[in-house]
Design a protein around this motif. Structure first.
Motif, short mmCIF file in Angstrom:
data_model
loop_
_atom_site.label_atom_id
_atom_site.label_comp_id
_atom_site.label_asym_id
_atom_site.label_seq_id
_atom_site.Cartn_x
_atom_site.Cartn_y
_atom_site.Cartn_z
N PHE A 55 45.48 80.11 61.73
CA PHE A 55 45.38 81.37 62.45
C PHE A 55 44.14 81.41 63.34
N ALA A 56 43.19 80.52 63.09
CA ALA A 56 42.02 80.46 63.96
C ALA A 56 42.42 80.14 65.39
N GLY A 113 40.09 83.26 59.35
CA GLY A 113 40.41 82.17 60.27
C GLY A 113 40.23 82.58 61.71
N TRP A 114 40.68 83.79 62.03
CA TRP A 114 40.51 84.28 63.40
C TRP A 114 39.02 84.31 63.77
N LEU A 115 38.20 84.89 62.90
CA LEU A 115 36.77 84.99 63.21
C LEU A 115 36.13 83.62 63.34
N LEU A 116 36.47 82.70 62.43
CA LEU A 116 35.90 81.36 62.51
C LEU A 116 36.31 80.66 63.79
N GLY A 117 37.51 80.98 64.28
CA GLY A 117 37.97 80.40 65.53
C GLY A 117 37.22 80.92 66.74
N GLN A 118 36.48 82.01 66.59
CA GLN A 118 35.68 82.55 67.69
C GLN A 118 34.39 81.75 67.93
N TYR A 119 33.99 80.94 66.95
CA TYR A 119 32.65 80.33 67.03
C TYR A 119 32.51 79.41 68.23
N ARG A 120 31.40 79.54 68.93
CA ARG A 120 30.98 78.62 69.97
C ARG A 120 29.47 78.43 69.84
N PHE A 121 28.99 77.21 70.01
CA PHE A 121 27.55 76.99 70.03
C PHE A 121 27.09 77.15 71.47
N ILE A 122 26.37 78.24 71.75
CA ILE A 122 26.10 78.63 73.14
C ILE A 122 24.62 78.57 73.50
N ARG A 123 23.79 78.03 72.63
CA ARG A 123 22.34 78.09 72.89
C ARG A 123 21.96 77.46 74.22
N ALA A 131 37.64 68.44 66.28
CA ALA A 131 38.00 69.86 66.17
C ALA A 131 39.25 70.03 65.30
N ALA A 132 39.23 71.08 64.49
CA ALA A 132 40.35 71.44 63.61
C ALA A 132 40.39 72.96 63.56
N PRO A 133 41.47 73.55 63.03
CA PRO A 133 41.56 75.01 63.00
C PRO A 133 40.34 75.68 62.36
N GLY A 134 39.67 76.51 63.14
CA GLY A 134 38.51 77.24 62.62
C GLY A 134 37.26 76.41 62.52
N ARG A 135 37.33 75.11 62.88
CA ARG A 135 36.18 74.23 62.72
C ARG A 135 36.03 73.36 63.97
N PRO A 136 35.33 73.86 64.99
CA PRO A 136 35.12 73.02 66.17
C PRO A 136 34.26 71.81 65.81
#
Length: 462
Positions: A76-77, A104-114, A432-437
């Motif tokens: 669902f991510a 899963g949805w929230l984990l799929g939002q993650y991006r490392f943007i620094r 990359a995998a669901p919810g885990r970039p």
């Protein structure tokens, strides 16, 4: 980034989760459109539904084969890739755990943007009915912290910066923090932390965070080697490239602390987090192969490889923790390549002598799709960590059972704790995998959080 749900809205669009091979719910009003577009319900597959006016009426989302358990539940991510809008779950079919879908949805939002600036806004989910939004967001926030800390390169995440991150978290949670650094490590009897980190520009240190005044005690010790050159036994370039993640145990400990506080699981318990933060660098004052170090516990350690430094800094921290006799002590460390050879990057081994504790942790790991696999403290291997001229060997020769011998080494310093669990994590998602970039990832924190009610009963008010 801050994981968040969308507020309820009449403008939110419906998502219809569909298992592979299952019929499309009649309420979706999709007609022949899914079959015409080739939608089958495979994991992560999206079928946008037109409204007949040039807009969107909703979407179908593939859950995959329901016979496939494990991390695929986080498929669902992938729904976060839906067009920019607010969405809601129009149906929760049998087999779909709404909590896991929301996480899963929230984990799929993650991006490392620094270093790349803010990403474009993404699709948001209205928290499904019956799901504790605050709890799910707290878990995701802890995971985001873990990922951000691991993904940050050592140029911006040395011992100084790791301490700053720990202080910021402690202040946010109302926790107490003390730090022992540099020559004070020797004065306060942390000789092995000092030895490993003394060659670096940033001083070695021991970070000590406490949350809660009463109740049974949980102490979490996280390996904080902010970069590992291998020391004088220098790593080859191919092995050094990912060593910014060698503080993954410390990152996971801090993320777990945030989860414990944010979900209320810290209530009625005394939580302590210890992080020996060092950089294993090369200089004229670096510790050497063949040196014999005397630990905080008084045990002597022959250094047969300066690249087996993580267990040295953990040993002093574990010895300190054990002096208080906590009911439960857990160490988290990116410790051995042997664990990766045995189980790969996805499945960290864990070690525990207590069957009830191990069973609770295994059940929890399965329940929340945070896999762990129990390995033995194999007593017949104890002689492998006992060299000729000291009490212990930090790098037994022969190359066999490397994860087990490292765990046996650490257990010598954990004596005094009620129960001890060691997790040999990887802390990195290779693809990359669901919810885990691809990049830093938490391992074990959600399993520990889930298992904690069975591991450590809180102290209830009188």
């Amino acid at each position: 980034m801050t994981p968040e749900f969308a507020p309820p809205s009449d403008q939110a669009l419906p998502i219809w989760p569909v298992a592979q091979g299952a019929p499309v719910p009649a309420g979706a009003g999709a007609g022949d459109w899914p079959s015409a577009t080739g939608f089958t319900g495979k994991a992560g597959e999206i079928c946008l539904l037109p409204d007949g006016k040039g807009g969107l009426a909703g979407a179908l989302f593939g859950l995959g084969d329901p016979a496939h358990a494990g991390r695929e539940r986080f498929a669902f991510a992938r729904a976060a890739a839906l067009p920019l809008a607010d969405w809601y779950l129009a149906d929760i079919p049998e087999g779909l755990d709404a909590d896991q879908a929301a996480l899963g949805w929230l984990l799929g939002q993650y991006r490392f943007i620094r270093y790349k600036g803010a990403p474009r806004p993404g699709a948001r989910l209205v928290c499904p009915q019956g799901v504790d939004a605050a709890r799910i967001q707290a878990i995701a926030l802890g995971e985001f912290l873990i990922r951000d800390l691991i993904n940050t390169p050592a140029s911006d995440m040395g011992p100084d910066q790791l301490e700053a991150a720990a202080r910021a978290l402690a202040e946010d949670l109302g926790a107490r923090i003390t730090v022992t650094a540099g020559e004070d490590l020797l004065a306060q009897n942390f000789p092995m932390i000092h030895a490993v980190g003394r060659a670096a520009e940033q001083a070695p240190r021991l970070i000590d965070i406490r949350l809660g005044e009463e109740g049974p005690a949980l102490t979490i010790v996280g390996k904080g080697v902010c970069f590992d050159t291998g020391g004088l036994d220098i790593k080859p370039p191919a092995s050094m490239g990912l060593m910014k993640k060698d503080m993954g145990g410390a990152a996971t400990a801090l993320g777990l602390l945030r989860m414990l506080a944010g979900t209320g699981a810290a209530g009625g318990r005394r939580i302590r987090v210890l992080i020996p933060a060092v950089e294993n660098a090369i200089a004229g004052n670096a510790f050497r192969p063949g040196d014999v170090l005397t630990s905080r516990k008084g045990l002597t350690v022959e250094v047969n490889n300066t690249d087996a430094e993580g267990r040295l800094v953990l040993a002093d921290a574990l010895a300190l923790a054990a002096e208080e006799g906590p009911e439960l002590m857990i160490s988290l460390a990116t410790l051995t390549g042997a664990a990766r050879v045995a189980l790969g990057p996805d499945i960290p081994p864990f070690y525990c002598d207590d069957d009830a504790t191990a069973d609770a942790l295994s059940r929890a790991a399965t329940a929340v799709a945070d896999p762990l696999w129990r390995m033995p403290f194999w007593q017949p291997y104890e002689p492998m960590i006992e060299p000729a001229i000291a009490d212990l060997d930090n790098a037994p020769s022969g190359g066999m059972a490397g994860s087990i011998t490292a765990a046996l080494f650490l257990r010598r310093f954990a004596e005094g704790a009620g129960r001890y669990v060691h997790l040999d994590i990887y802390g990195w998602q290779p693809a990359a995998a669901p919810g885990r970039p691809k990049g830093g990832v938490g391992q074990g924190a959600r399993a520990i959080l889930q298992a904690l009610p069975d591991l450590l009963t809180p102290e209830l008010p009188a």
